[in-house]
Motif scaffolding. Structure first.
Motif, PDB file in Angstrom:
ATOM      1  N   LEU A 287      -3.446   1.000 -11.781  1.00  0.00           N
ATOM      2  CA  LEU A 287      -4.545   1.387 -12.382  1.00  0.00           C
ATOM      3  C   LEU A 287      -5.744   0.478 -11.562  1.00  0.00           C
ATOM      4  O   LEU A 287      -6.794   1.178 -11.650  1.00  0.00           O
ATOM      5  CB  LEU A 287      -4.575   1.189 -13.984  1.00  0.00           C
ATOM      6  CG  LEU A 287      -3.953   2.167 -14.765  1.00  0.00           C
ATOM      7  CD1 LEU A 287      -3.763   1.748 -16.054  1.00  0.00           C
ATOM      8  CD2 LEU A 287      -4.174   3.423 -14.650  1.00  0.00           C
ATOM      9  N   GLU A 288      -5.692  -0.496 -11.147  1.00  0.00           N
ATOM     10  CA  GLU A 288      -6.862  -1.339 -10.723  1.00  0.00           C
ATOM     11  C   GLU A 288      -6.428  -1.492  -9.053  1.00  0.00           C
ATOM     12  O   GLU A 288      -7.430  -2.460  -8.592  1.00  0.00           O
ATOM     13  CB  GLU A 288      -6.964  -2.847 -11.297  1.00  0.00           C
ATOM     14  CG  GLU A 288      -7.003  -2.678 -12.832  1.00  0.00           C
ATOM     15  CD  GLU A 288      -8.292  -1.866 -13.249  1.00  0.00           C
ATOM     16  OE1 GLU A 288      -9.335  -2.085 -12.589  1.00  0.00           O
ATOM     17  OE2 GLU A 288      -8.161  -1.275 -14.276  1.00  0.00           O
ATOM     18  N   ASP A 289      -5.577  -0.959  -8.685  1.00  0.00           N
ATOM     19  CA  ASP A 289      -5.385  -1.093  -7.164  1.00  0.00           C
ATOM     20  C   ASP A 289      -6.292  -0.218  -6.427  1.00  0.00           C
ATOM     21  O   ASP A 289      -6.565   0.786  -6.587  1.00  0.00           O
ATOM     22  CB  ASP A 289      -3.846  -1.014  -6.734  1.00  0.00           C
ATOM     23  CG  ASP A 289      -2.827  -1.882  -7.159  1.00  0.00           C
ATOM     24  OD1 ASP A 289      -3.264  -2.921  -7.490  1.00  0.00           O
ATOM     25  OD2 ASP A 289      -1.713  -1.216  -7.726  1.00  0.00           O
ATOM     26  N   ALA A 290      -6.764  -0.752  -5.102  1.00  0.00           N
ATOM     27  CA  ALA A 290      -7.438   0.022  -4.280  1.00  0.00           C
ATOM     28  C   ALA A 290      -6.629   0.439  -3.260  1.00  0.00           C
ATOM     29  O   ALA A 290      -5.470   0.016  -2.964  1.00  0.00           O
ATOM     30  CB  ALA A 290      -8.401  -0.938  -3.281  1.00  0.00           C
ATOM     31  N   PHE A 291      -6.940   1.693  -2.953  1.00  0.00           N
ATOM     32  CA  PHE A 291      -6.101   2.381  -1.797  1.00  0.00           C
ATOM     33  C   PHE A 291      -6.652   3.375  -0.718  1.00  0.00           C
ATOM     34  O   PHE A 291      -7.809   3.773  -1.034  1.00  0.00           O
ATOM     35  CB  PHE A 291      -4.819   3.287  -2.785  1.00  0.00           C
ATOM     36  CG  PHE A 291      -5.333   4.314  -3.596  1.00  0.00           C
ATOM     37  CD1 PHE A 291      -5.795   5.651  -3.188  1.00  0.00           C
ATOM     38  CD2 PHE A 291      -5.708   3.995  -4.812  1.00  0.00           C
ATOM     39  CE1 PHE A 291      -6.559   6.418  -4.001  1.00  0.00           C
ATOM     40  CE2 PHE A 291      -6.263   4.798  -5.722  1.00  0.00           C
ATOM     41  CZ  PHE A 291      -6.724   6.186  -5.263  1.00  0.00           C
ATOM     42  N   TYR A 292      -5.966   3.854   0.142  1.00  0.00           N
ATOM     43  CA  TYR A 292      -6.211   5.074   0.905  1.00  0.00           C
ATOM     44  C   TYR A 292      -5.113   5.809   0.871  1.00  0.00           C
ATOM     45  O   TYR A 292      -4.099   5.675   0.864  1.00  0.00           O
ATOM     46  CB  TYR A 292      -6.385   4.366   2.481  1.00  0.00           C
ATOM     47  CG  TYR A 292      -6.522   5.424   3.609  1.00  0.00           C
ATOM     48  CD1 TYR A 292      -7.764   6.015   3.855  1.00  0.00           C
ATOM     49  CD2 TYR A 292      -5.224   5.836   4.162  1.00  0.00           C
ATOM     50  CE1 TYR A 292      -7.576   6.930   4.926  1.00  0.00           C
ATOM     51  CE2 TYR A 292      -5.404   6.798   4.948  1.00  0.00           C
ATOM     52  CZ  TYR A 292      -6.676   7.283   5.527  1.00  0.00           C
ATOM     53  OH  TYR A 292      -6.675   8.247   6.416  1.00  0.00           O
ATOM     54  N   PHE A 293      -5.641   7.282   1.150  1.00  0.00           N
ATOM     55  CA  PHE A 293      -4.734   8.268   1.337  1.00  0.00           C
ATOM     56  C   PHE A 293      -5.407   9.427   2.347  1.00  0.00           C
ATOM     57  O   PHE A 293      -6.463   9.430   2.574  1.00  0.00           O
ATOM     58  CB  PHE A 293      -4.079   9.046   0.095  1.00  0.00           C
ATOM     59  CG  PHE A 293      -4.967   9.697  -0.686  1.00  0.00           C
ATOM     60  CD1 PHE A 293      -5.148  11.229  -0.432  1.00  0.00           C
ATOM     61  CD2 PHE A 293      -5.935   9.546  -1.638  1.00  0.00           C
ATOM     62  CE1 PHE A 293      -6.015  11.968  -0.864  1.00  0.00           C
ATOM     63  CE2 PHE A 293      -6.717  10.219  -2.401  1.00  0.00           C
ATOM     64  CZ  PHE A 293      -6.695  11.452  -1.953  1.00  0.00           C
ATOM     65  N   ARG A 294      -4.298  10.192   3.094  1.00  0.00           N
ATOM     66  CA  ARG A 294      -4.812  11.407   3.601  1.00  0.00           C
ATOM     67  C   ARG A 294      -3.885  12.296   3.554  1.00  0.00           C
ATOM     68  O   ARG A 294      -2.515  12.331   3.343  1.00  0.00           O
ATOM     69  CB  ARG A 294      -4.755  10.804   5.214  1.00  0.00           C
ATOM     70  CG  ARG A 294      -5.312  11.935   6.102  1.00  0.00           C
ATOM     71  CD  ARG A 294      -5.507  11.775   7.526  1.00  0.00           C
ATOM     72  NE  ARG A 294      -4.376  11.279   8.333  1.00  0.00           N
ATOM     73  CZ  ARG A 294      -3.840  10.071   8.651  1.00  0.00           C
ATOM     74  NH1 ARG A 294      -4.395   9.203   8.085  1.00  0.00           N
ATOM     75  NH2 ARG A 294      -2.810  10.144   9.393  1.00  0.00           N
ATOM     76  N   ILE A 295      -4.540  13.627   3.516  1.00  0.00           N
ATOM     77  CA  ILE A 295      -3.763  14.878   3.316  1.00  0.00           C
ATOM     78  C   ILE A 295      -4.251  15.467   4.669  1.00  0.00           C
ATOM     79  O   ILE A 295      -5.269  15.737   4.601  1.00  0.00           O
ATOM     80  CB  ILE A 295      -4.095  15.592   2.036  1.00  0.00           C
ATOM     81  CG1 ILE A 295      -3.737  15.018   0.657  1.00  0.00           C
ATOM     82  CG2 ILE A 295      -3.422  17.055   2.085  1.00  0.00           C
ATOM     83  CD1 ILE A 295      -4.170  15.507  -0.462  1.00  0.00           C
TER      84      ILE A 295
END
Length: 415
Positions: free
Chosen positions: A354-362
């Protein structure tokens, strides 16, 4: 982990990061940013990329032909072309001859590619909203409104309001305000021939082309620092919360092995990242400004390998990315993206708590969707935080700025 507030990372008013640029507007800061230790190298790197002949984002350096067809939109997928033409006409009538000359470019002008998302103005394309009289500015924004869905326009305006909130918060209102954005018009407004518009500035950039009844809004950059307004007349505004929640839900829904396979790096500032993977401004983003010809290899897992429940969440996530489009073009874009699910990839960096920073790509032959949490620029957090995010949408293989449609119209001698 306790929830962090952006207010925990406010610089003191006399901090050199702020004091050194206090009182500067976009034009004066554009000059001083060139010698700034952070912005200067970034600007020099972008200079090498613009202008270049447009090719388009690809996965391997080769454009896939035949993905985009110029012609009448399918029934139910039509653009709001008449409303757009009317709004553009109102804007042009409100301008002085000098303003009109500054605003309008040819439909295939390289200035399409001059947009950028930082607060400094690297390219002075078109007109600045914060330098226009209220009625002219309102007419320009009415063109944006006529081209988007109600929810999309409200999101854009809220991101602009957050920019103004940030400028007041750090006492830099001349540099960052609700209207510190450039607008430009490309081509002649028409119900049959391609034309479009652009707006860009800090955390907001949209490029919109309409060709008859077809609409392309791409590239799109939407972001915020911070992601909420907690004081003042727009208190309560929150942005991109649903997109972030859906991304976490999607990653959490995957079987453990697919989570592992989708994760290309475990940490947002992972020492395992090769040289060049992190950009000083874009951080983990690959498809940001001046990346019109970037080669972005597929990474992670195929969408086809996801369980049905995960794919349903992915559908919702994609819908959130394209929610700025009017009903008809949104249906067309949804269909276009879903038809390529067999060749669509999903990858992730970071955690998904819930508090994590992240990156994603589709990523597929017809779309690149990215979301990246960032370190502070006008806040002091030196690690990525959920209250500062950038999102990007591209139409790869040659149809950013609707270029594939424009080229087909030109080849057919339609204009």
């Amino acid at each position: 982990m306790s929830k962090q507030s952006f207010r925990d990372f406010l610089y003191p008013p006399d901090h050199p990061r702020l004091a050194a640029i206090r009182g500067l507007d976009a034009r004066s800061y554009a000059e001083s940013a060139r010698s700034d230790s952070f912005a200067g190298p970034m600007i020099e790197g972008w200079k090498a990329l613009y202008p270049q002949p447009f090719v388009g984002v690809t996965s391997d350096g080769t454009v896939i032909p035949g993905l985009y067809r110029a012609g009448p939109a399918e029934p139910g997928e039509e653009a709001p072309a008449a409303a757009m033409v009317a709004a553009a006409g109102t804007l042009l009538c409100a301008l002085t001859p000098a303003q009109a000359e500054q605003l309008v470019y040819t439909v295939d002008a390289e200035e399409w590619q001059s947009w950028a998302n930082p607060e400094f103005m690297q390219h002075d394309t078109g007109l600045r909203l914060d330098e226009l009289d209220g009625p002219v500015r309102d007419a320009a924004l009415s063109l944006v409104e006529a081209s988007l869905s109600p929810a999309g326009y409200e999101l854009v305006r809220n991101l602009m309001r957050i920019n103004g909130f940030l400028g007041d918060l750090v006492q830099l209102p001349e540099l960052m305000n609700e209207f510190s954005y450039n607008v430009a018009l490309f081509g002649t407004p028409s119900l049959t021939e391609p034309w479009g518009w652009q707006i860009f500035g800090h955390h907001v950039a949209l490029n919109c082309l309409v060709a008859g009844s077809q609409l392309v809004v791409s590239p799109v950059f939407l972001g915020a620092e911070p992601d909420v307004i907690d004081a003042g007349p727009h208190r309560g505004v929150k942005v991109l919360k649903e997109r972030i929640a859906l991304a976490r839900e999607l990653m959490a829904s995957l079987p453990e092995q697919l989570q592992c396979d989708a994760t290309v790096f475990e940490d947002m500032q992972d020492p395992a990242m090769p040289e060049g993977r992190m950009h000083p401004g874009d951080e983990r983003h690959l498809a940001g400004c001046f990346q019109d010809n970037r080669v972005i290899p597929y990474e992670g897992i195929r969408v086809a390998s996801m369980p049905a429940g995960s794919r349903a969440t992915l559908d919702l996530l994609v819908d959130d990315f394209i929610a700025h489009l009017p009903d008809g073009p949104r249906a067309a874009r949804r269909r276009e993206i879903q038809e390529q699910y067999g060749q669509t990839w999903f990858c992730w960096i970071g955690g998904w708590g819930l508090e994590d920073a992240f990156y994603f790509r589709i990523q597929s032959p017809v779309v690149v969707l990215e979301l990246d949490h960032h370190t502070g620029v006008f806040l002091s957090n030196d690690t990525p935080a959920p209250f500062h995010m950038h999102t990007v949408m591209r139409t790869p293989n040659g149809n950013d700025y609707g270029r594939a449609l424009v080229r087909q119209h030109q080849e057919a001698g339609r204009f």
